[in-house]
Write an enzyme that holds these catalytic residues in place. Structure first.
Site, mmCIF file in Angstrom:
data_model
loop_
_atom_site.group_PDB
_atom_site.id
_atom_site.type_symbol
_atom_site.label_atom_id
_atom_site.label_comp_id
_atom_site.label_asym_id
_atom_site.label_seq_id
_atom_site.Cartn_x
_atom_site.Cartn_y
_atom_site.Cartn_z
ATOM 1 N N LYS A 1 2.482 -4.930 3.462
ATOM 2 C CA LYS A 1 3.654 -4.067 3.530
ATOM 3 C C LYS A 1 3.191 -2.623 3.318
ATOM 4 C CE LYS A 1 7.398 -1.777 2.045
ATOM 5 N NZ LYS A 1 7.282 -0.328 1.767
ATOM 6 N N CYS B 1 -4.212 9.002 -6.707
ATOM 7 C CA CYS B 1 -4.146 8.493 -8.084
ATOM 8 C C CYS B 1 -5.430 8.848 -8.814
ATOM 9 C CB CYS B 1 -3.948 6.974 -8.071
ATOM 10 S SG CYS B 1 -2.410 6.442 -7.302
ATOM 11 N N VAL C 1 7.017 2.057 -10.329
ATOM 12 C CA VAL C 1 7.164 0.959 -9.372
ATOM 13 C C VAL C 1 6.289 -0.214 -9.781
ATOM 14 C CG1 VAL C 1 6.933 0.253 -6.961
ATOM 15 C CG2 VAL C 1 7.805 2.526 -7.506
ATOM 16 N N GLU D 1 1.785 12.559 -14.343
ATOM 17 C CA GLU D 1 0.849 12.577 -13.232
ATOM 18 C C GLU D 1 1.264 13.690 -12.283
ATOM 19 O OE1 GLU D 1 -1.257 9.668 -9.984
ATOM 20 O OE2 GLU D 1 0.823 9.232 -10.518
ATOM 21 N N GLU E 1 -2.812 -1.047 -9.328
ATOM 22 C CA GLU E 1 -3.557 0.206 -9.417
ATOM 23 C C GLU E 1 -2.517 1.305 -9.339
ATOM 24 O OE1 GLU E 1 -4.797 3.613 -8.582
ATOM 25 O OE2 GLU E 1 -5.430 2.816 -6.634
ATOM 26 N N GLY F 1 0.276 2.137 -6.240
ATOM 27 C CA GLY F 1 1.398 3.058 -6.187
ATOM 28 C C GLY F 1 1.680 3.641 -7.556
ATOM 29 N N SER F 2 2.900 4.079 -7.752
ATOM 30 C CA SER F 2 3.261 4.755 -8.992
ATOM 31 C C SER F 2 3.426 3.765 -10.141
ATOM 32 C CB SER F 2 4.560 5.539 -8.802
ATOM 33 O OG SER F 2 5.668 4.659 -8.711
ATOM 34 N N THR F 3 3.297 4.282 -11.357
ATOM 35 C CA THR F 3 3.463 3.445 -12.548
ATOM 36 C C THR F 3 4.878 2.887 -12.674
ATOM 37 O OG1 THR F 3 1.662 4.559 -13.713
ATOM 38 C CG2 THR F 3 3.300 3.431 -15.067
ATOM 39 N N THR G 1 0.823 -1.208 0.000
ATOM 40 C CA THR G 1 0.000 0.000 0.000
ATOM 41 C C THR G 1 0.860 1.262 0.000
ATOM 42 O OG1 THR G 1 -0.156 -0.188 2.408
ATOM 43 C CG2 THR G 1 -1.971 -1.086 1.114
ATOM 44 N N PRO G 2 0.332 2.374 -0.551
ATOM 45 C CA PRO G 2 1.065 3.634 -0.610
ATOM 46 C C PRO G 2 0.767 4.530 0.586
ATOM 47 C CG PRO G 2 -0.900 3.818 -1.908
ATOM 48 C CD PRO G 2 -0.936 2.442 -1.288
#
Length: 482
Positions: A173, A282, A230, A384, A248, A226-228, A147-148
């Site tokens: 995590k 996001c 990653v 983004e 996502e 998270g980010s694209t 998770t972010p």
């Protein structure tokens, strides 16, 4: 010091190292957590694998009852959880309460949905003798939930709840910078009756425990938000083992305001969709295309309302009529926003309001900004923008609005504001995104599948559909009936 949860035990990292958790509004260290490593991941996964055998055989009604109890406990501890969330993430307390309530709703949704899943029966051709087929659902095993920092609790729930409801075990995590509220929620799941080892939480840096978790041979399913960049890295790690993935990732959601839109209502929705959580989402209103006939009215109302926001410590309410906006979560994140804003101006954009650092001695604050007509080649339009900066652009032709809406690598959400059924139909069919809202704020409902296309990832969370992404469908043929 908060500790990791593995197999029902709270423990330090094997290497005895720690990571400081910093309040982004004050830049003060508020806690330290274990800096886990590959050894800790090995123990957590082995523990979850061992617990899977019994948990997967637990009656679904019992699993649902435990999840319902967890949702109840989360609701009861909402203020406590929100206080922790504000301290580590920075969002105002009112927004943190909203996130905790969303978490409780999502967990309750899957508690109820778990017992409503139906199977399939199929009569089969008689060439091989009289027989019939069934489709059954078998849990996968150990699932990783990564998770972010922006919505650490809501996004935890969208992964853990359907996984547990389906009979899987989980190693979660959280983001390095926001582990505290996640650990508190894990404690509540244990109090609700989740057996030891079924839900585990490891804390540490993604480059160490994240990579170890994704590539672990005993992890069958990875759910990541998270980010694209990653996300691409995770897909590369998971690919050789053919792990089940849901990613996502980033978004640059377009909003199309048509000439018949209720401008006042649209402005209020866009304000929330862009500036909630200091724009760190996001999913959100990130590029607004406004019909030329209503552009001036929309922008006038938008700028007036944006001016009400006052960046500051999320634990302190702004004096009315001002509205509190928390800090950007990290200094690096704020620096990138300032660079994107500068590029947008250099390529033709005009800052109508905001964009300053708000004059705070401490904390990574940024005044919410509106930028008129940044160039199509500017970073504000191509990348983004993960913060409170909103490009607003004119259009006169609907075909052009659709084309520009799709002129992005991303495809997470989108919205259109109109009462014209023909335009609504076209937007739903032609905008390249995982979701389209009509006269509605960008909001991820637990009741509907949610996920993106293109560089926004693949796989769905939310909805009863998410339950199928945590099971293996197996066909069973029953013969010998004559």
């Amino acid at each position: 010091m908060p500790e990791m949860l593995i197999g029902g035990e709270w423990r330090a990292a094997a290497a005895k190292q720690e990571i400081d958790v910093v309040n982004p509004a004050t830049e003060e260290t508020i806690a330290s957590v274990p800096a886990g490593g590959a050894d800790d991941v090995d123990v957590a996964v082995a523990t979850a694998k061992h617990a899977f055998a019994e948990w997967s055989r637990t009656d679904v009604e019992q699993r649902a009852t435990i999840l319902a109890k967890a949702a109840e406990l989360i609701h009861e501890h909402a203020k406590e959880l929100a206080g922790t969330l504000t301290g580590e993430q920075g969002k105002p307390v009112a927004e943190a309460i909203g996130e905790v309530n969303h978490l409780a709703h999502g967990v309750r949704f899957y508690a109820e949905a778990a017992t409503k899943v139906r199977g399939a029966y199929q009569e089969l051709p008689s060439a091989m003798g009289r027989s019939y087929g069934m489709v059954i659902r078998r849990p996968m095993g150990v699932c990783a939930a990564i998770t972010p920092y922006n919505f650490p609790l809501t996004l935890l729930g969208t992964k853990v709840a359907p996984a547990l409801a389906s009979g899987n075990t989980v190693v979660a995590k959280p983001a390095t910078t926001t582990p505290l509220a996640t650990l508190q929620v894990a404690r509540l799941f244990a109090e609700a009756g989740v057996p030891d080892g079924v839900l585990n939480v490891v804390t540490g840096r993604g480059s160490e425990i994240g990579d170890a978790l994704v590539s672990h041979p005993d992890v069958q399913r990875v759910a990541f938000t998270g980010s694209t960049p990653v996300g691409r890295h995770i897909a590369a790690l998971a690919g050789p083992e053919l792990k089940r993935l849901s990613l996502e990732l980033g978004g640059s959601d377009p909003v199309i305001i048509c000439d018949d839109a209720d401008i006042g209502v649209a402005v209020k929705a866009v304000i929330i969709g862009r500036y909630w959580n200091a724009g760190q989402a996001c999913l959100g209103c990130k590029r607004v295309f406004v019909h030329d006939s209503v552009y001036d009215d929309f922008v006038s109302q938008l700028v007036e309302r944006v001016g009400r926001y006052e960046p500051g410590d999320g634990t302190v309410k702004a004096e009315k009529p001002k509205l509190r906006m928390g800090p950007i979560h990290t200094k690096a994140g704020r620096d990138e926003l300032l660079e994107q804003l500068e590029d947008g101006v250099a390529k033709g954009g005009e800052v109508l309001i905001g964009g300053g650092t708000a004059g705070h001695d401490k904390g990574w604050f940024l005044e919410p900004a509106v930028v008129a007509e940044p160039g199509a080649d500017s970073r504000l339009m191509i990348e983004e923008v993960f913060g409170p900066v909103l490009p607003v652009l004119r259009y006169s032709d609907f075909d052009d609005a659709i084309r520009r809406a799709n002129d992005t690598p991303y495809g997470l959400g989108s919205s259109i504001w109109t009462n014209d059924a023909r335009l609504i139909h076209r937007a739903a069919q032609e905008i390249e995104s995982g979701m389209t809202w009509v006269n509605q704020i960008h909001y991820g409902y637990d009741e509907l599948p949610f996920g993106g296309v293109k560089a926004s990832g693949f796989g769905k969370e939310h909805g009863v559909e998410a339950l199928d992404s945590y099971v293996e469908l197996k066909s069973v043929v029953v013969g010998g009936l004559e």
